[in-house]
Design a protein around this motif. Structure first.
Motif, PDB file in Angstrom:
ATOM      1  N   VAL A   1       0.855  -1.180   0.000  1.00 27.53           N
ATOM      2  CA  VAL A   1       0.000   0.000   0.000  1.00 27.53           C
ATOM      3  C   VAL A   1       0.896   1.236   0.000  1.00 27.53           C
ATOM      4  O   VAL A   1       1.811   1.341   0.817  1.00 27.53           O
ATOM      5  N   ASN A   2       0.622   2.132  -0.945  1.00 28.10           N
ATOM      6  CA  ASN A   2       1.321   3.419  -1.013  1.00 28.10           C
ATOM      7  C   ASN A   2       0.346   4.496  -0.572  1.00 28.10           C
ATOM      8  O   ASN A   2      -0.766   4.582  -1.108  1.00 28.10           O
ATOM      9  N   TYR A   3       0.781   5.328   0.364  1.00 26.28           N
ATOM     10  CA  TYR A   3      -0.101   6.317   0.978  1.00 26.28           C
ATOM     11  C   TYR A   3       0.149   7.717   0.434  1.00 26.28           C
ATOM     12  O   TYR A   3       1.285   8.115   0.217  1.00 26.28           O
ATOM     13  N   VAL A   4      -0.943   8.460   0.253  1.00 25.27           N
ATOM     14  CA  VAL A   4      -0.909   9.884  -0.023  1.00 25.27           C
ATOM     15  C   VAL A   4      -1.589  10.511   1.188  1.00 25.27           C
ATOM     16  O   VAL A   4      -2.780  10.815   1.173  1.00 25.27           O
ATOM     17  N   ASP A   5      -0.815  10.659   2.254  1.00 24.40           N
ATOM     18  CA  ASP A   5      -1.367  11.063   3.546  1.00 24.40           C
ATOM     19  C   ASP A   5      -2.093  12.404   3.502  1.00 24.40           C
ATOM     20  O   ASP A   5      -3.121  12.579   4.161  1.00 24.40           O
ATOM     21  N   ALA A   6      -1.590  13.347   2.723  1.00 24.50           N
ATOM     22  CA  ALA A   6      -2.196  14.679   2.670  1.00 24.50           C
ATOM     23  C   ALA A   6      -3.627  14.632   2.152  1.00 24.50           C
ATOM     24  O   ALA A   6      -4.426  15.528   2.426  1.00 24.50           O
ATOM     25  N   GLU A   7      -3.978  13.580   1.416  1.00 28.08           N
ATOM     26  CA  GLU A   7      -5.319  13.444   0.839  1.00 28.08           C
ATOM     27  C   GLU A   7      -6.119  12.303   1.441  1.00 28.08           C
ATOM     28  O   GLU A   7      -7.215  11.998   0.960  1.00 28.08           O
ATOM     29  N   ASN A   8      -5.571  11.637   2.474  1.00 24.91           N
ATOM     30  CA  ASN A   8      -6.222  10.462   3.055  1.00 24.91           C
ATOM     31  C   ASN A   8      -6.621   9.475   1.956  1.00 24.91           C
ATOM     32  O   ASN A   8      -7.750   8.997   1.885  1.00 24.91           O
ATOM     33  N   ARG A   9      -5.640   9.169   1.123  1.00 29.68           N
ATOM     34  CA  ARG A   9      -5.845   8.302  -0.025  1.00 29.68           C
ATOM     35  C   ARG A   9      -4.675   7.336  -0.098  1.00 29.68           C
ATOM     36  O   ARG A   9      -3.559   7.655   0.307  1.00 29.68           O
ATOM     37  N   CYS A  10      -4.932   6.135  -0.614  1.00 30.35           N
ATOM     38  CA  CYS A  10      -3.851   5.173  -0.783  1.00 30.35           C
ATOM     39  C   CYS A  10      -4.121   4.296  -1.993  1.00 30.35           C
ATOM     40  O   CYS A  10      -5.242   4.209  -2.480  1.00 30.35           O
ATOM     41  N   ILE A  11      -3.050   3.671  -2.466  1.00 28.10           N
ATOM     42  CA  ILE A  11      -3.099   2.784  -3.613  1.00 28.10           C
ATOM     43  C   ILE A  11      -2.635   1.409  -3.146  1.00 28.10           C
ATOM     44  O   ILE A  11      -1.532   1.273  -2.613  1.00 28.10           O
ATOM     45  N   GLY A  12      -3.468   0.407  -3.331  1.00 32.45           N
ATOM     46  CA  GLY A  12      -3.113  -0.969  -2.998  1.00 32.45           C
ATOM     47  C   GLY A  12      -2.679  -1.703  -4.257  1.00 32.45           C
ATOM     48  O   GLY A  12      -3.335  -1.599  -5.293  1.00 32.45           O
ATOM     49  N   ILE A  13      -1.564  -2.408  -4.162  1.00 30.77           N
ATOM     50  CA  ILE A  13      -1.040  -3.179  -5.295  1.00 30.77           C
ATOM     51  C   ILE A  13      -0.958  -4.635  -4.861  1.00 30.77           C
ATOM     52  O   ILE A  13      -0.242  -4.974  -3.926  1.00 30.77           O
ATOM     53  N   LEU A  14      -1.703  -5.486  -5.546  1.00 31.19           N
ATOM     54  CA  LEU A  14      -1.812  -6.896  -5.201  1.00 31.19           C
ATOM     55  C   LEU A  14      -1.203  -7.734  -6.320  1.00 31.19           C
ATOM     56  O   LEU A  14      -1.595  -7.612  -7.474  1.00 31.19           O
ATOM     57  N   ASP A  15      -0.229  -8.552  -5.959  1.00 29.76           N
ATOM     58  CA  ASP A  15       0.386  -9.494  -6.899  1.00 29.76           C
ATOM     59  C   ASP A  15       0.075 -10.889  -6.373  1.00 29.76           C
ATOM     60  O   ASP A  15       0.491 -11.248  -5.268  1.00 29.76           O
ATOM     61  N   PHE A  16      -0.678 -11.657  -7.155  1.00 31.08           N
ATOM     62  CA  PHE A  16      -1.162 -12.965  -6.722  1.00 31.08           C
ATOM     63  C   PHE A  16      -0.736 -14.016  -7.723  1.00 31.08           C
ATOM     64  O   PHE A  16      -0.873 -13.828  -8.934  1.00 31.08           O
ATOM     65  N   ARG A  17      -0.242 -15.131  -7.210  1.00 33.96           N
ATOM     66  CA  ARG A  17       0.224 -16.219  -8.079  1.00 33.96           C
ATOM     67  C   ARG A  17      -0.296 -17.541  -7.548  1.00 33.96           C
ATOM     68  O   ARG A  17      -0.214 -17.819  -6.356  1.00 33.96           O
ATOM     69  N   ILE A  18      -0.830 -18.361  -8.455  1.00 35.33           N
ATOM     70  CA  ILE A  18      -1.241 -19.728  -8.147  1.00 35.33           C
ATOM     71  C   ILE A  18      -0.429 -20.641  -9.056  1.00 35.33           C
ATOM     72  O   ILE A  18      -0.359 -20.415 -10.262  1.00 35.33           O
ATOM     73  N   SER A  19       0.160 -21.666  -8.482  1.00 35.35           N
ATOM     74  CA  SER A  19       0.901 -22.633  -9.293  1.00 35.35           C
ATOM     75  C   SER A  19       0.704 -24.020  -8.687  1.00 35.35           C
ATOM     76  O   SER A  19       0.150 -24.169  -7.600  1.00 35.35           O
ATOM     77  N   ASP A  20       1.195 -25.023  -9.410  1.00 29.99           N
ATOM     78  CA  ASP A  20       1.088 -26.401  -8.942  1.00 29.99           C
ATOM     79  C   ASP A  20       2.344 -26.773  -8.165  1.00 29.99           C
ATOM     80  O   ASP A  20       3.464 -26.576  -8.646  1.00 29.99           O
ATOM     81  N   ALA A  21       2.161 -27.309  -6.979  1.00 29.97           N
ATOM     82  CA  ALA A  21       3.291 -27.688  -6.122  1.00 29.97           C
ATOM     83  C   ALA A  21       4.120 -28.820  -6.725  1.00 29.97           C
ATOM     84  O   ALA A  21       5.302 -28.951  -6.438  1.00 29.97           O
TER      85      ALA A  21
END
Length: 137
Positions: A34-54
């Protein structure tokens, strides 16, 4: 209160070359920042998700998503981090389910995930950006 303003999928990578009838032993990897823009009470969430076979069968899904949130000034960053993830995760589940169901295999519904607030690390550097742009554009 943490409020989801919008999200988008930046990238999807999908490989399903496993033989029909192969029993997959799926494993997940999740990275969420999560990257925050505190002055605006706003944030950006970045989700990296991976599914693979064990067992190293040729099956993999990798999705990178980004979402924008607003929050109230009294919210603590670990709460924002976990709350924003909780709001974003259902859209990831739906994307995985839709992708697999339209690819000729049974729809895959990944299990619910919750982040442990005690494991959240907050870096208190400068604001994420100048507030002029959003990754959702």
């Amino acid at each position: 209160m943490i409020e989801l303003k919008g999200y988008k999928i930046n990238s999807i990578q999908f490989e399903n070359k496993a033989q029909n009838g192969t029993q997959l032993k799926l494993q997940n990897q999740v990275k969420y920042n999560v990257n925050y823009v505190d002055a605006e009470n706003r944030c950006i969430g970045i989700l990296d998700f991976r599914i693979s076979d064990a067992d190293m069968n040729p099956f993999e899904i990798r999705i990178e998503m980004v979402a924008e949130f607003t929050y109230t000034a009294d919210e603590q960053k670990p709460d924002i981090h976990t709350g924003s993830f909780d709001q974003m995760f259902p859209f990831l589940r739906q994307a995985v389910n839709t992708l697999t169901s339209v690819s000729g295999m049974p729809g895959l519904l990944i299990p619910l995930m919750k982040l442990d607030k005690s494991s959240v690390s907050v870096n208190n550097n400068a604001d994420a950006d100048d507030g002029e742009s959003t990754p959702l554009n």
